[in-house]
Scaffold this motif. Sequence first.
Motif, short mmCIF file in Angstrom:
data_model
loop_
_atom_site.label_atom_id
_atom_site.label_comp_id
_atom_site.label_asym_id
_atom_site.label_seq_id
_atom_site.Cartn_x
_atom_site.Cartn_y
_atom_site.Cartn_z
N LEU A 34 -7.20 -4.75 -9.58
CA LEU A 34 -6.84 -3.58 -8.76
C LEU A 34 -7.61 -3.56 -7.45
CD1 LEU A 34 -6.45 -0.36 -10.94
CD2 LEU A 34 -4.84 -1.30 -9.30
N ASN A 35 -8.89 -3.89 -7.51
CA ASN A 35 -9.70 -3.87 -6.29
C ASN A 35 -9.21 -4.87 -5.25
OD1 ASN A 35 -11.54 -1.81 -6.82
ND2 ASN A 35 -12.79 -3.15 -8.08
N SER A 36 -8.65 -5.98 -5.70
CA SER A 36 -8.16 -6.99 -4.76
C SER A 36 -6.63 -7.00 -4.67
CB SER A 36 -8.67 -8.36 -5.18
OG SER A 36 -8.19 -8.69 -6.46
N LEU A 37 -6.00 -5.91 -5.10
CA LEU A 37 -4.54 -5.85 -5.14
C LEU A 37 -3.94 -5.84 -3.73
CD1 LEU A 37 -2.25 -5.62 -7.23
CD2 LEU A 37 -2.32 -3.16 -6.90
N THR A 38 -3.01 -6.75 -3.53
CA THR A 38 -2.22 -6.82 -2.29
C THR A 38 -0.77 -7.00 -2.69
OG1 THR A 38 -2.39 -9.23 -2.13
CG2 THR A 38 -4.14 -7.94 -1.05
N TYR A 39 0.10 -7.02 -1.71
CA TYR A 39 1.52 -7.25 -2.00
C TYR A 39 1.73 -8.62 -2.62
CZ TYR A 39 2.17 -3.16 0.91
OH TYR A 39 2.10 -1.90 1.43
N GLU A 40 0.91 -9.58 -2.23
CA GLU A 40 1.04 -10.94 -2.76
C GLU A 40 0.58 -11.06 -4.21
OE1 GLU A 40 -0.49 -10.29 0.23
OE2 GLU A 40 1.22 -10.88 1.46
N THR A 41 -0.34 -10.21 -4.63
CA THR A 41 -0.87 -10.28 -5.99
C THR A 41 -0.26 -9.24 -6.93
OG1 THR A 41 -2.73 -8.84 -5.46
CG2 THR A 41 -3.08 -11.22 -5.21
N LEU A 42 0.68 -8.47 -6.43
CA LEU A 42 1.29 -7.40 -7.22
C LEU A 42 2.04 -7.95 -8.45
CD1 LEU A 42 1.63 -4.34 -7.32
CD2 LEU A 42 3.71 -4.61 -5.96
N ALA A 43 2.75 -9.06 -8.28
CA ALA A 43 3.48 -9.65 -9.40
C ALA A 43 2.53 -10.14 -10.49
CB ALA A 43 4.36 -10.80 -8.91
N GLU A 44 1.43 -10.76 -10.09
CA GLU A 44 0.45 -11.24 -11.07
C GLU A 44 -0.19 -10.07 -11.82
OE1 GLU A 44 -3.86 -13.48 -11.23
OE2 GLU A 44 -2.72 -13.53 -9.37
N PHE A 45 -0.49 -9.00 -11.10
CA PHE A 45 -1.05 -7.80 -11.73
C PHE A 45 -0.07 -7.21 -12.75
CE2 PHE A 45 -1.65 -3.10 -11.56
CZ PHE A 45 -2.92 -3.06 -12.15
N THR A 46 1.19 -7.13 -12.36
CA THR A 46 2.22 -6.60 -13.25
C THR A 46 2.37 -7.47 -14.49
OG1 THR A 46 3.37 -5.70 -11.33
CG2 THR A 46 4.62 -5.82 -13.38
N PHE A 47 2.33 -8.79 -14.31
CA PHE A 47 2.43 -9.71 -15.43
C PHE A 47 1.24 -9.54 -16.38
CE2 PHE A 47 1.97 -13.98 -17.37
CZ PHE A 47 3.14 -13.98 -18.09
N THR A 48 0.07 -9.33 -15.85
CA THR A 48 -1.12 -9.08 -16.68
C THR A 48 -0.92 -7.83 -17.53
OG1 THR A 48 -2.55 -10.11 -15.03
CG2 THR A 48 -3.61 -8.68 -16.65
N LEU A 49 -0.34 -6.80 -16.94
CA LEU A 49 -0.05 -5.57 -17.71
C LEU A 49 0.93 -5.85 -18.84
CD1 LEU A 49 0.24 -3.12 -14.70
CD2 LEU A 49 -1.60 -3.16 -16.38
N TYR A 50 1.97 -6.63 -18.55
CA TYR A 50 2.94 -7.00 -19.59
C TYR A 50 2.27 -7.78 -20.72
CZ TYR A 50 7.33 -5.53 -17.43
OH TYR A 50 8.36 -4.79 -16.92
#
Length: 83
Positions: A34-50
């Motif tokens: 979350l601290n390093s969240l950008t538009y480019e890392t949003l998909a990776e963050f979402t996948f981690t949640l899944y």
Amino acid sequence: MIIEFIKNKYMSLIYSTAKTEREKELAEILMIKLNSLTYETLAEFTFTLYLIIDRENVSDEFKKLCKEIIDDIANAMIREEIF
């Protein structure tokens, strides 16, 4: 716009929802992402949640929070607030 919303809304909720040791470890991972969240890392963050929802042995409350974050991201994409 959605990046700031996600950060502001869920920073404290992630820590307060984590009860077990594993949930606290996952909360740390999510906070780093979350601290390093950008538009480019949003998909990776979402996948981690899944992955947390699907594969981790965490409480229903923690899974519900992860699902809520995913829903907020998906709704923002539908309304085109991401771009």
